[in-house]
Design an enzyme around this catalytic site. Structure first.
Site, PDB file in Angstrom:
ATOM      1  N   CYS A   1       1.869  -4.183   8.617  1.00 39.08           N
ATOM      2  CA  CYS A   1       1.368  -3.654   7.331  1.00 39.08           C
ATOM      3  C   CYS A   1       0.898  -4.825   6.863  1.00 39.08           C
ATOM      4  O   CYS A   1       1.203  -6.119   6.563  1.00 39.08           O
ATOM      5  CB  CYS A   1       2.249  -3.743   6.569  1.00 39.08           C
ATOM      6  SG  CYS A   1       3.692  -4.582   6.033  1.00 39.08           S
ATOM      7  N   GLU A   2      -0.197  -4.092   5.590  1.00 39.13           N
ATOM      8  CA  GLU A   2      -1.373  -5.464   5.293  1.00 39.13           C
ATOM      9  C   GLU A   2      -0.444  -5.868   3.545  1.00 39.13           C
ATOM     10  O   GLU A   2      -0.421  -5.872   3.360  1.00 39.13           O
ATOM     11  CB  GLU A   2      -2.320  -5.177   4.516  1.00 39.13           C
ATOM     12  CG  GLU A   2      -2.485  -3.553   3.664  1.00 39.13           C
ATOM     13  CD  GLU A   2      -3.570  -3.040   3.239  1.00 39.13           C
ATOM     14  OE1 GLU A   2      -4.876  -2.595   4.594  1.00 39.13           O
ATOM     15  OE2 GLU A   2      -3.676  -2.076   2.416  1.00 39.13           O
ATOM     16  N   HIS A   3       1.450  -4.739   3.496  1.00 39.76           N
ATOM     17  CA  HIS A   3       1.722  -5.340   2.328  1.00 39.76           C
ATOM     18  C   HIS A   3       2.552  -6.540   2.684  1.00 39.76           C
ATOM     19  O   HIS A   3       2.735  -7.887   1.558  1.00 39.76           O
ATOM     20  CB  HIS A   3       2.404  -4.145   1.923  1.00 39.76           C
ATOM     21  CG  HIS A   3       1.724  -3.005   1.868  1.00 39.76           C
ATOM     22  ND1 HIS A   3       1.583  -2.095   2.180  1.00 39.76           N
ATOM     23  CD2 HIS A   3       0.633  -2.897   0.521  1.00 39.76           C
ATOM     24  CE1 HIS A   3       1.333  -1.173   1.625  1.00 39.76           C
ATOM     25  NE2 HIS A   3       0.177  -1.196   0.136  1.00 39.76           N
ATOM     26  N   HIS A   4       2.705  -6.731   3.900  1.00 39.55           N
ATOM     27  CA  HIS A   4       3.970  -7.735   4.015  1.00 39.55           C
ATOM     28  C   HIS A   4       3.821  -8.352   5.250  1.00 39.55           C
ATOM     29  O   HIS A   4       4.372  -9.356   5.400  1.00 39.55           O
ATOM     30  CB  HIS A   4       5.528  -7.057   4.018  1.00 39.55           C
ATOM     31  CG  HIS A   4       5.753  -6.255   2.772  1.00 39.55           C
ATOM     32  ND1 HIS A   4       5.607  -4.922   2.892  1.00 39.55           N
ATOM     33  CD2 HIS A   4       6.259  -6.617   1.336  1.00 39.55           C
ATOM     34  CE1 HIS A   4       6.132  -4.379   1.838  1.00 39.55           C
ATOM     35  NE2 HIS A   4       6.740  -5.420   0.963  1.00 39.55           N
TER      36      HIS A   4
ATOM     37  N   GLN B   1      -0.982   2.982   7.828  1.00 41.65           N
ATOM     38  CA  GLN B   1      -0.749   3.818   8.292  1.00 41.65           C
ATOM     39  C   GLN B   1      -1.949   4.740   8.429  1.00 41.65           C
ATOM     40  O   GLN B   1      -2.829   5.266   9.260  1.00 41.65           O
ATOM     41  CB  GLN B   1       0.532   4.862   8.911  1.00 41.65           C
ATOM     42  CG  GLN B   1       0.720   5.069  10.577  1.00 41.65           C
ATOM     43  CD  GLN B   1       1.898   5.752  10.600  1.00 41.65           C
ATOM     44  OE1 GLN B   1       2.973   4.483   9.825  1.00 41.65           O
ATOM     45  NE2 GLN B   1       2.376   6.586  10.601  1.00 41.65           N
TER      46      GLN B   1
ATOM     47  N   HIS C   1       8.122   1.557  10.534  1.00 37.47           N
ATOM     48  CA  HIS C   1       7.694  -0.230   9.608  1.00 37.47           C
ATOM     49  C   HIS C   1       8.117  -0.616   9.996  1.00 37.47           C
ATOM     50  O   HIS C   1       9.520  -0.441   8.865  1.00 37.47           O
ATOM     51  CB  HIS C   1       7.185   0.769   8.285  1.00 37.47           C
ATOM     52  CG  HIS C   1       5.682   1.128   8.577  1.00 37.47           C
ATOM     53  ND1 HIS C   1       4.724   0.621   7.984  1.00 37.47           N
ATOM     54  CD2 HIS C   1       5.275   2.182   9.319  1.00 37.47           C
ATOM     55  CE1 HIS C   1       3.380   1.423   8.384  1.00 37.47           C
ATOM     56  NE2 HIS C   1       3.651   2.778   8.772  1.00 37.47           N
TER      57      HIS C   1
ATOM     58  N   CYS D   1       9.064  -3.530   7.733  1.00 36.26           N
ATOM     59  CA  CYS D   1       9.431  -4.252   6.130  1.00 36.26           C
ATOM     60  C   CYS D   1       9.854  -3.204   5.610  1.00 36.26           C
ATOM     61  O   CYS D   1      10.442  -3.171   4.396  1.00 36.26           O
ATOM     62  CB  CYS D   1       7.759  -3.954   5.449  1.00 36.26           C
ATOM     63  SG  CYS D   1       7.141  -1.914   5.661  1.00 36.26           S
TER      64      CYS D   1
HETATM   65  N1  LIG Z   1       1.506   4.213   2.104  1.00 33.60           N
HETATM   66  C1  LIG Z   1       1.479   3.210   2.853  1.00 33.60           C
HETATM   67  N2  LIG Z   1       2.848   2.109   2.530  1.00 33.60           N
HETATM   68  C2  LIG Z   1       2.937   0.836   3.330  1.00 33.60           C
HETATM   69  C3  LIG Z   1       2.722   0.902   4.360  1.00 33.60           C
HETATM   70  N3  LIG Z   1       3.170   0.398   5.136  1.00 33.60           N
HETATM   71  C4  LIG Z   1       4.344  -0.325   3.661  1.00 33.60           C
HETATM   72  N4  LIG Z   1       3.667   0.078   3.035  1.00 33.60           N
HETATM   73  C5  LIG Z   1       4.816   0.576   2.020  1.00 33.60           C
HETATM   74  O1  LIG Z   1       3.844  -0.643   0.999  1.00 33.60           O
HETATM   75  C6  LIG Z   1       4.488  -0.204  -0.229  1.00 33.60           C
HETATM   76  C7  LIG Z   1       4.782  -1.915  -1.178  1.00 33.60           C
HETATM   77  O2  LIG Z   1       5.276  -2.019  -2.277  1.00 33.60           O
HETATM   78  P1  LIG Z   1       5.297  -3.119  -3.126  1.00 33.60           P
HETATM   79  O3  LIG Z   1       6.712  -2.384  -4.263  1.00 33.60           O
HETATM   80  O4  LIG Z   1       4.166  -3.041  -3.665  1.00 33.60           O
HETATM   81  O5  LIG Z   1       6.294  -4.227  -2.655  1.00 33.60           O
HETATM   82  P2  LIG Z   1       7.761  -4.228  -2.230  1.00 33.60           P
HETATM   83  O6  LIG Z   1       8.587  -4.529  -3.430  1.00 33.60           O
HETATM   84  O7  LIG Z   1       7.926  -5.479  -0.933  1.00 33.60           O
HETATM   85  O8  LIG Z   1       8.215  -2.975  -2.150  1.00 33.60           O
HETATM   86  P3  LIG Z   1       9.471  -3.152  -1.203  1.00 33.60           P
HETATM   87  O9  LIG Z   1       9.035  -2.869   0.090  1.00 33.60           O
HETATM   88  O10 LIG Z   1      10.326  -1.305  -1.277  1.00 33.60           O
HETATM   89  O11 LIG Z   1      10.891  -3.703  -1.309  1.00 33.60           O
HETATM   90  C8  LIG Z   1       6.207  -0.295   0.095  1.00 33.60           C
HETATM   91  O12 LIG Z   1       6.845   0.506  -0.554  1.00 33.60           O
HETATM   92  C9  LIG Z   1       6.050   0.022   1.694  1.00 33.60           C
HETATM   93  O13 LIG Z   1       7.045   0.628   2.028  1.00 33.60           O
HETATM   94  C10 LIG Z   1       1.913   1.643   5.099  1.00 33.60           C
HETATM   95  O14 LIG Z   1       1.158   2.068   6.122  1.00 33.60           O
HETATM   96  N5  LIG Z   1       1.667   2.876   4.012  1.00 33.60           N
HETATM   97 ZN   LIG Z   2       5.095  -3.860   4.518  1.00 34.76          ZN
END
Ligand SMILES: Nc1nc2c(ncn2[C@@H]2O[C@H](COP(=O)(O)OP(=O)(O)OP(=O)(O)O)[C@@H](O)[C@H]2O)c(=O)[nH]1
Ligand SMILES: [Zn+2]
Length: 204
Positions: A94-97, A135, A163, A165
């Site tokens: 995932c591009e966020h984590h 995704q 996921h 994460c």
């Molecule tokens: N729509 C979508 N969201 C994703 C995907 N992979 C990860 N995420 C979400 O990206 C979001 C990033 O949220 P943030 O609040 O910026 O980050 P965070 O504080 O690490 O969030 P938490 O995971 O809730 O602890 C999270 O809700 C993840 O579940 C994906 O493929 N699609």
């Molecule tokens: Zn993630």
């Protein structure tokens, strides 16, 4: 390379990339940041291993879907019904984590004269999977790549994935599955085609 940058904006130019040495140094910084000592014996080779492993896990940036989808053929005795390759396993991040996304892709198209080599569909899943992703993006990219290169009557992509994460950290919900779909052409306009795709994906 220019064509890749133009059509696939996620990819960068080779010249923009840090060197292997810089990447290894970044891993050493993270190891220290996590609380460990990168000079201890067990971690000495780790930065090199991590960088090598990232090359493989993120190899999708170095590949373009058009290259693998370019080879098509027509000699299929007039076959014009749905072609579905289902249960294509993939690992993405995932591009966020930068944590794994583990899932399966189901990809179908309605040929319009030409068909694809079946393995090429799985290769396209690899190309987009081995990048940092959401995704939703990955689902749309697979559909678009097949639509643009093959010009079929329709494309359907369903991805189901877990996921890490959401499982290993954060909300810590293990075992939940996210489903995403992209439908084009006849899969979008004909509810019967879309329903048949879903039934075929679900049948064991
Ligand atoms: N729509 C979508 N969201 C994703 C995907 N992979 C990860 N995420 C979400 O990206 C979001 C990033 O949220 P943030 O609040 O910026 O980050 P965070 O504080 O690490 O969030 P938490 O995971 O809730 O602890 C999270 O809700 C993840 O579940 C994906 O493929 N699609
Ligand atoms: Zn993630």
């Amino acid at each position: 390379m220019d064509a890749i940058v133009k059509n696939f904006p996620q990819t960068n130019r080779d010249s923009d990339r840090p060197s292997q040495q810089e990447a290894e140094e970044a891993v050493r910084v993270l190891l220290r940041w996590a609380g460990d000592d990168p000079t201890r014996e067990g971690l000495l080779e780790t930065p090199a291993r991590v960088v090598k492993s990232y090359r493989e896990l993120f190899s999708g940036y170095d590949m373009a879907a058009e290259d693998v989808l370019g080879r098509t053929f027509e000699e299929v005795a007039g076959y014009d019904d749905m072609v579905l390759v289902k249960d294509i396993p993939f690992y993405s991040h995932c591009e966020h984590h930068m944590v794994p996304i583990i899932g399966k892709a189901h990809v179908a198209y309605m040929p319009d004269g030409r068909v694809l080599g079946l393995s090429k569909i799985a290769r396209v899943v690899e190309i987009y999977g081995r990048r940092l992703q959401t995704q939703e993006t990955m689902t749309a990219q697979i559909a678009r790549a097949i639509d643009d290169t093959l010009n079929p009557r329709g494309v359907a992509v369903l991805i189901e994935a877990e996921h890490m994460c959401m499982a290993m950290r954060g909300v810590q919900k293990q075992g939940s599955t996210t489903l995403t779909t992209t439908f084009t052409g006849t899969f979008k306009t004909e509810p019967a085609d879309q329903a048949r795709f879903m039934t075929m994906v679900r049948s064991r």
